[in-house]
Design a protein around this motif. Structure first.
Motif: not given
Length: 140
Positions: A9-38
């Motif tokens: 949990n590198v970003k130290n996101l809050p962890v609730g009873a059912d877990g935490r959120d993803w560190s990066n949003g689903l629509c944030g794929c453009c911030s990793a252009p190489g992986t996104c294009i592949t």
């Protein structure tokens, strides 16, 4: 499995009873252009890399020195199944495994919808989650 180092949990996101959120949003794929294009052009390669990196972290407790490699058996199987229209099923199962490893909230229905409808973004999100933990080992 207990891991000697590496922060899941590198970003130290809050962890609730059912877990935490993803560190990066689903629509944030453009911030990793190489992986996104592949992931858009050859999802089987991205899937194979994510699967191998996940397996290495899970079994050896350290990042994969090959960073997932390129054309593994997982990549080949995913490619064949994708040609039949069912590659998303493998992605759905891997997404559940990654959610479990990182204590991320969600469930099978969400995994299914995400893998089926948003393949490239879903694969990029998973890759970035693994990358965050790998970076905490100081090798990447």
């Amino acid at each position: 499995m207990s891991v000697a180092s590496g922060n899941r949990n590198v970003k130290n996101l809050p962890v609730g009873a059912d877990g935490r959120d993803w560190s990066n949003g689903l629509c944030g794929c453009c911030s990793a252009p190489g992986t996104c294009i592949t992931a858009w052009c050859c999802p089987c390669i991205t899937y194979g890399r994510v699967k191998n990196r996940y397996a290495h972290l899970n079994s050896r407790g350290s990042p994969d020195p090959d960073q997932g490699g390129c054309c593994s058996s997982d990549c080949m199987i995913h490619g064949c199944i994708t040609m039949l229209g069912f590659g998303w099923v493998m992605q759905m199962m891997l997404r559940g495994d990654i959610r479990s490893r990182y204590n991320i909230s969600g469930g099978g229905c969400g995994d299914c919808c995400t893998a089926f409808c948003c393949t490239p973004c879903e694969l990029t999100q998973e890759s970035r989650e693994l990358e965050l933990e790998e970076q905490t080992y100081g090798k990447y």
